[in-house]
Design an enzyme around this catalytic site. Structure first.
Site, PDB file in Angstrom:
ATOM      1  N   ARG A   1       0.726  -1.170  -0.061  1.00 25.13           N
ATOM      2  CA  ARG A   1       0.088   0.093   0.002  1.00 25.13           C
ATOM      3  C   ARG A   1       0.710   1.370   0.004  1.00 25.13           C
ATOM      4  O   ARG A   1       0.343   2.583  -0.181  1.00 25.13           O
ATOM      5  CB  ARG A   1      -0.926  -0.139   1.198  1.00 25.13           C
ATOM      6  CG  ARG A   1      -2.112  -1.131   0.996  1.00 25.13           C
ATOM      7  CD  ARG A   1      -2.960  -1.047   2.213  1.00 25.13           C
ATOM      8  NE  ARG A   1      -2.342  -1.907   3.362  1.00 25.13           N
ATOM      9  CZ  ARG A   1      -2.667  -2.153   4.641  1.00 25.13           C
ATOM     10  NH1 ARG A   1      -3.950  -1.587   4.868  1.00 25.13           N
ATOM     11  NH2 ARG A   1      -1.912  -2.850   5.389  1.00 25.13           N
TER      12      ARG A   1
ATOM     13  N   ASN B   1      34.565  45.155   5.321  1.00 26.99           N
ATOM     14  CA  ASN B   1      33.209  45.239   4.675  1.00 26.99           C
ATOM     15  C   ASN B   1      33.287  45.198   3.162  1.00 26.99           C
ATOM     16  O   ASN B   1      34.157  45.529   2.489  1.00 26.99           O
ATOM     17  CB  ASN B   1      32.887  46.776   5.263  1.00 26.99           C
ATOM     18  CG  ASN B   1      31.354  47.000   4.624  1.00 26.99           C
ATOM     19  OD1 ASN B   1      30.574  46.899   5.385  1.00 26.99           O
ATOM     20  ND2 ASN B   1      31.533  47.606   3.266  1.00 26.99           N
TER      21      ASN B   1
ATOM     22  N   TYR C   1      36.279  29.759  -9.574  1.00 29.54           N
ATOM     23  CA  TYR C   1      36.430  28.554 -10.310  1.00 29.54           C
ATOM     24  C   TYR C   1      36.853  28.891 -11.964  1.00 29.54           C
ATOM     25  O   TYR C   1      36.337  29.891 -12.463  1.00 29.54           O
ATOM     26  CB  TYR C   1      34.993  27.832 -10.355  1.00 29.54           C
ATOM     27  CG  TYR C   1      34.971  26.700 -11.036  1.00 29.54           C
ATOM     28  CD1 TYR C   1      35.953  25.770 -10.658  1.00 29.54           C
ATOM     29  CD2 TYR C   1      33.732  26.284 -11.931  1.00 29.54           C
ATOM     30  CE1 TYR C   1      35.586  24.428 -11.508  1.00 29.54           C
ATOM     31  CE2 TYR C   1      33.889  25.344 -12.581  1.00 29.54           C
ATOM     32  CZ  TYR C   1      34.746  24.373 -12.233  1.00 29.54           C
ATOM     33  OH  TYR C   1      34.307  23.076 -12.644  1.00 29.54           O
TER      34      TYR C   1
HETATM   35  C1  UD1 Z   1      -1.628  -7.092  12.753  1.00 29.84           C
HETATM   36  C2  UD1 Z   1      -2.347  -8.111  13.918  1.00 29.84           C
HETATM   37  C3  UD1 Z   1      -3.684  -7.519  14.307  1.00 29.84           C
HETATM   38  C4  UD1 Z   1      -3.285  -5.928  14.893  1.00 29.84           C
HETATM   39  C5  UD1 Z   1      -2.326  -5.243  13.730  1.00 29.84           C
HETATM   40  C6  UD1 Z   1      -1.975  -3.801  14.469  1.00 29.84           C
HETATM   41  C7  UD1 Z   1      -1.795 -10.469  13.290  1.00 29.84           C
HETATM   42  C8  UD1 Z   1      -2.006 -11.911  12.480  1.00 29.84           C
HETATM   43  N1  UD1 Z   1      -2.436  -9.307  13.256  1.00 29.84           N
HETATM   44  O1  UD1 Z   1      -2.529  -7.075  11.754  1.00 29.84           O
HETATM   45  O2  UD1 Z   1      -4.205  -8.294  15.455  1.00 29.84           O
HETATM   46  O3  UD1 Z   1      -4.453  -5.521  15.213  1.00 29.84           O
HETATM   47  O4  UD1 Z   1      -1.422  -6.008  13.351  1.00 29.84           O
HETATM   48  O5  UD1 Z   1      -1.425  -3.118  13.482  1.00 29.84           O
HETATM   49  O6  UD1 Z   1      -0.793 -10.372  13.844  1.00 29.84           O
HETATM   50  N2  UD1 Z   1       4.930  -8.689   8.957  1.00 29.84           N
HETATM   51  C9  UD1 Z   1       6.123  -9.477   8.695  1.00 29.84           C
HETATM   52  N3  UD1 Z   1       5.792 -10.839   8.199  1.00 29.84           N
HETATM   53  C10 UD1 Z   1       4.587 -11.310   7.774  1.00 29.84           C
HETATM   54  C11 UD1 Z   1       3.476 -10.289   7.975  1.00 29.84           C
HETATM   55  C12 UD1 Z   1       3.526  -9.138   8.488  1.00 29.84           C
HETATM   56  O7  UD1 Z   1       7.034  -9.271   9.252  1.00 29.84           O
HETATM   57  O8  UD1 Z   1       4.658 -12.179   7.054  1.00 29.84           O
HETATM   58  C13 UD1 Z   1       4.888  -7.391   9.701  1.00 29.84           C
HETATM   59  C14 UD1 Z   1       4.626  -6.544   9.038  1.00 29.84           C
HETATM   60  O9  UD1 Z   1       5.680  -5.789   8.229  1.00 29.84           O
HETATM   61  C15 UD1 Z   1       4.404  -5.401  10.073  1.00 29.84           C
HETATM   62  C16 UD1 Z   1       3.601  -6.411  11.001  1.00 29.84           C
HETATM   63  O10 UD1 Z   1       4.322  -7.364  10.785  1.00 29.84           O
HETATM   64  O11 UD1 Z   1       5.174  -4.641  10.565  1.00 29.84           O
HETATM   65  C17 UD1 Z   1       2.120  -6.620  11.090  1.00 29.84           C
HETATM   66  O12 UD1 Z   1       1.754  -7.076   9.867  1.00 29.84           O
HETATM   67  P1  UD1 Z   1       0.426  -6.835   8.964  1.00 29.84           P
HETATM   68  O13 UD1 Z   1       0.234  -7.398   7.762  1.00 29.84           O
HETATM   69  O14 UD1 Z   1       0.512  -5.212   8.792  1.00 29.84           O
HETATM   70  O15 UD1 Z   1      -0.544  -7.125   9.976  1.00 29.84           O
HETATM   71  P2  UD1 Z   1      -2.141  -6.457  10.243  1.00 29.84           P
HETATM   72  O16 UD1 Z   1      -2.976  -7.218   9.307  1.00 29.84           O
HETATM   73  O17 UD1 Z   1      -2.070  -5.060  10.101  1.00 29.84           O
HETATM   74 CA    CA Z   2      -0.223  -3.228   9.687  1.00 26.60          CA
END
Ligand code: UD1
Ligand code: CA
Length: 463
Positions: free
Chosen positions: A16, A379, A389
Site C-alpha cells: 500500500r 566590509n 572557479y
Molecule cells: C496485525 C495483527 C492485528 C493487529 C495489527 C496492529 C496479526 C495476525 N494481526 O494485523 O491483530 O491489530 O497488526 O497493527 O498479527 N509482517 C511480517 N511478516 C509477515 C507479515 C507481517 O514481518 O509475514 C510484519 C509487517 O511488516 C508489520 C507487522 O508484521 O510490521 C504487522 O503485519 P500486518 O500485515 O500489517 O498485520 P495486520 O493485518 O495489520
Molecule cells: Ca499493519
C-alpha cells in the site's frame, strides 16, 4: 527482572505504500520510520533487538548492518507468527521475555512499553498483549473478552463475526512473551483463516487452552500506536510527531509561535528563549543556542547556531556554523562549510560557500563569496563576486581584517587583500593588494562636453 529481547517485525510487503524503498526506511522527521521504535526498545533496556525483514529488502538489510543491529530474514511473508519464528535462530540462547513490535508503528513511547511490560512481568504472564481503543477499529484484530472481562481470544477483522466486529478494543500489534514458551508454541499455530496466514495472535487462544496466565493491557493513548500503511498514514504520523516535538521544545523554553507550521526534525537541539516563527524548517543534526530568533520560512539543515543569532526570513543554511549575535538574511544562502563569526552580518541575496566571515565582518547585499576568508570587521560592498572557479579547480580569496571592498568588485582567485586595504568600486582584482593600500582597476572616468545635444541634433537630421 528477567531480561528482555525485542523482535521488530518489518518483513511485510508494504504494497500500500507504493514505493520501491522499504516502507520502514521512509523519512519521518529526519530519520527512518523504523529507528524510532528501535530507540524506544533500547530505552526500556532491551538486551537484544532483532529486526525481521524480507529477502528483497536489501536496503533495510544495509541500513540495519550500518546501524549495528541484528537482523533475521523471513523467507516468505506467511504471517506474523511465521515472522517471529524467523528470529528463533538468532535468539536461540536467549532466555527471558520477547517483546514483539512492528517496524511501522513509530510513535510508541518508552513510558507505554514500560508500563505494559511491567504489567506482564508482575503477573508472570506467558503472554501479554498491548491493546488500544481507536476511533475506528477497521482492520485491527479484535480483543474478545468474556463476561468477567477476561480475554478469550484475538480475532482478526477478516475472520470476525458481525458481533465481534463491533468490539472497539483491538490488538495494537505489540505483544510480549515468555521466550521459551513462544518459540515452542509458534509451531502449533496453523493457517486456517481468511488470509491463509500464520497469525501471531492465535497464541492467545493457545495459551488460554493451556491455562497459562495472559495479560491484555489497554494503552491510554491510541494515537501513539497508529501504524503506517500508506503515504497518507505517514503524513498523519508526521503531524502527530511534529506536535510532540514542538511541544517538547516549548515546554523546555523555546518559543514556537505556530505549533502546526513549524517543522523541527527529531534530534534538533534548541536553547531557551529562542523564538521560532511560522514556516521555519530546522533539520538534520542542527543545534541552536539560546536567545536566537529564527524568522519565517528559514530552512536550516545540519548547522550549529550559537547564542543570540538572528536569522531573518527565507534564509537557507546548510552545514554551516554561525557564532554568537551574528545576523543573517533575509534571503541569505549559506552553503556547506561556511563559518560566520561573532556579530558578523550576511545580508539579503548573499550566497556563501566554504566562506569564513570572521568576527564583525559584513557582506550586506547581493554578493557571492566562495572559497573565501573575510577578515574581522572587513566590509564587503554590494555586488562583490569571488571568481573562485576557472573551469578546472577552485581557488581562495583572502581578505584581511578591516579591509573595505567597494561595490561591484570581482576577485579573480587566488588573490589576497591585505589588512585595512581599500578596493575601489567596480574593480576586477587579479593581483594581491598590500595591507593599507588603495587598489582599483577601473578605467578613468571621461567627459565630453555637450555630447548628448550634438548626438541628438545629428540623429534628428538623419530622419
Ligand atoms: C496485525 C495483527 C492485528 C493487529 C495489527 C496492529 C496479526 C495476525 N494481526 O494485523 O491483530 O491489530 O497488526 O497493527 O498479527 N509482517 C511480517 N511478516 C509477515 C507479515 C507481517 O514481518 O509475514 C510484519 C509487517 O511488516 C508489520 C507487522 O508484521 O510490521 C504487522 O503485519 P500486518 O500485515 O500489517 O498485520 P495486520 O493485518 O495489520
Ligand atoms: Ca499493519
Amino acid at each position: 527482572m528477567r531480561s528482555l529481547a525485542t523482535v521488530v517485525l518489518a518483513a511485510g510487503q508494504s504494497t500500500r505504500m507504493k514505493s520501491a524503498r522499504s516502507k520502514v526506511l521512509h523519512d519521518l522527521a529526519g530519520r527512518p520510520v523504523i529507528s524510532y521504535i528501535i530507540d524506544e526498545a533500547l530505552k526500556i533496556g532491551s538486551a537484544r533487538t532483532v529486526v525481521v525483514r524480507g529477502p528483497l529488502q536489501a536496503d533495510l538489510g544495509k541500513y540495519l548492518e550500518e546501524a549495528g543491529l541484528e537482523q533475521a530474514v523471513q523467507k516468505q511473508p506467511l504471517g506474523t507468527a511465521n515472522a517471529v519464528a524467523s528470529a528463533r535462530k538468532t535468539l536461540e540462547n536467549f532466555e527471558g521475555y520477547v517483546l514483539v513490535l512492528c517496524g511501522d508503528v513509530p510513535l510508541v513511547r518508552k513510558e507505554t512499553l514500560e508500563a505494559f511490560t511491567k504489567e506482564v512481568f508482575s503477573k508472570s504472564a506467558m503472554l501479554g498483549v498491548l491493546t488500544m481503543q481507536p476511533d475506528f477499529a477497521a482492520g485491527y484484530g479484535r480483543i474478545v473478552r468474556d463476561l468477567d472481562g477476561k480475554v478469550v481470544k484475538i480475532v482478526e477483522a477478516k475472520d470476525a463475526s458481525e458481533d465481534e466486529l463491533k468490539i472497539r478494543e483491538v490488538n495494537s500489534g505489540v505483544l510480549c512473551f515468555d521466550s521459551e514458551w513462544l518459540f515452542k508454541s509458534l509451531k502449533k499455530v496453523g493457517c486456517e483463516n481468511a488470509k491463509g496466514e500464520y497469525y501471531l495472535t492465535d497464541l492467545v487462544g493457545i495459551a488460554l487452552k493451556e491455562d497459562l496466565p495472559v495479560v491484555a493491557w489497554k494503552a491510554e493513548n491510541y494515537e501513539e500506536l497508529l501504524g503506517i500503511n500508506t503515504r497518507v498514514d505517514l503524513a498523519r504520523t508526521y503531524e502527530l510527531l511534529r506536535e510532540r516535538i514542538n511541544k517538547e521544545h516549548m515546554l523546555s523554553g523555546v518559543g514556537i509561535q505556530d505549533i502546526r507550521h513549524t517543522n523541527i526534525d527529531s534530534g534538533v537541539k534548541i536553547g531557551v528563549d529562542t523564538t521560532i516563527m511560522p514556516y521555519a524548517f530546522i533539520g538534520g543534526k542542527t543545534k541552536i543556542g539560546s536567545n536566537c530568533v529564527i524568522e519565517n520560512g528559514v530552512v536550516i539543515k545540519d548547522c550549529i547556531i550559537e547564542n543570540g543569532v538572528h536569522i531573518k526570513a527565507y534564509s537557507v543554511l546548510e552545514k554551516s556554523h554561525v557564532r554568537g549575535e551574528a545576523v543573517i538574511g533575509p534571503f541569505a544562502r549559506l552553503r556547506p562549510d561556511s563559518k560566520i563569526g561573532r556579530k558578523a552580518k550576511v545580508g539579503n541575496f548573499v550566497e556563501l560557500k566554504k566562506c569564513e566571515m570572521k568576527n564583525g565582518a559584513k557582506a550586506n547585499h547581493l554578493t557571492y563569496l566562495g572559497d573565501a576568508v573575510v577578515g574581522e570587521r572587513a566590509n564587503v560592498g554590494c555586488g562583490t563576486i569571488t571568481c573562485n572557479y576557472d573551469g578546472y579547480a577552485k581557488y581562495m580569496t583572502i581578505i584581511g581584517d578591516d579591509a573595505f571592498i567597494g561595490s561591484d568588485t570581482q576577485f579573480v582567485a587566488p588573490v589576497r587583500i591585505g589588512k585595512g586595504a581599500v578596493i575601489g568600486a567596480g574593480s576586477t582584482i587579479t593581483k594581491n593588494v598590500p595591507a593599507g593600500d588603495l587598489s582599483l582597476s577601473r578605467a578613468p572616468q571621461t567627459f565630453s562636453k555637450g555630447w548628448s545635444k550634438r548626438r541628438g541634433d545629428k540623429m534628428r537630421s538623419k530622419k
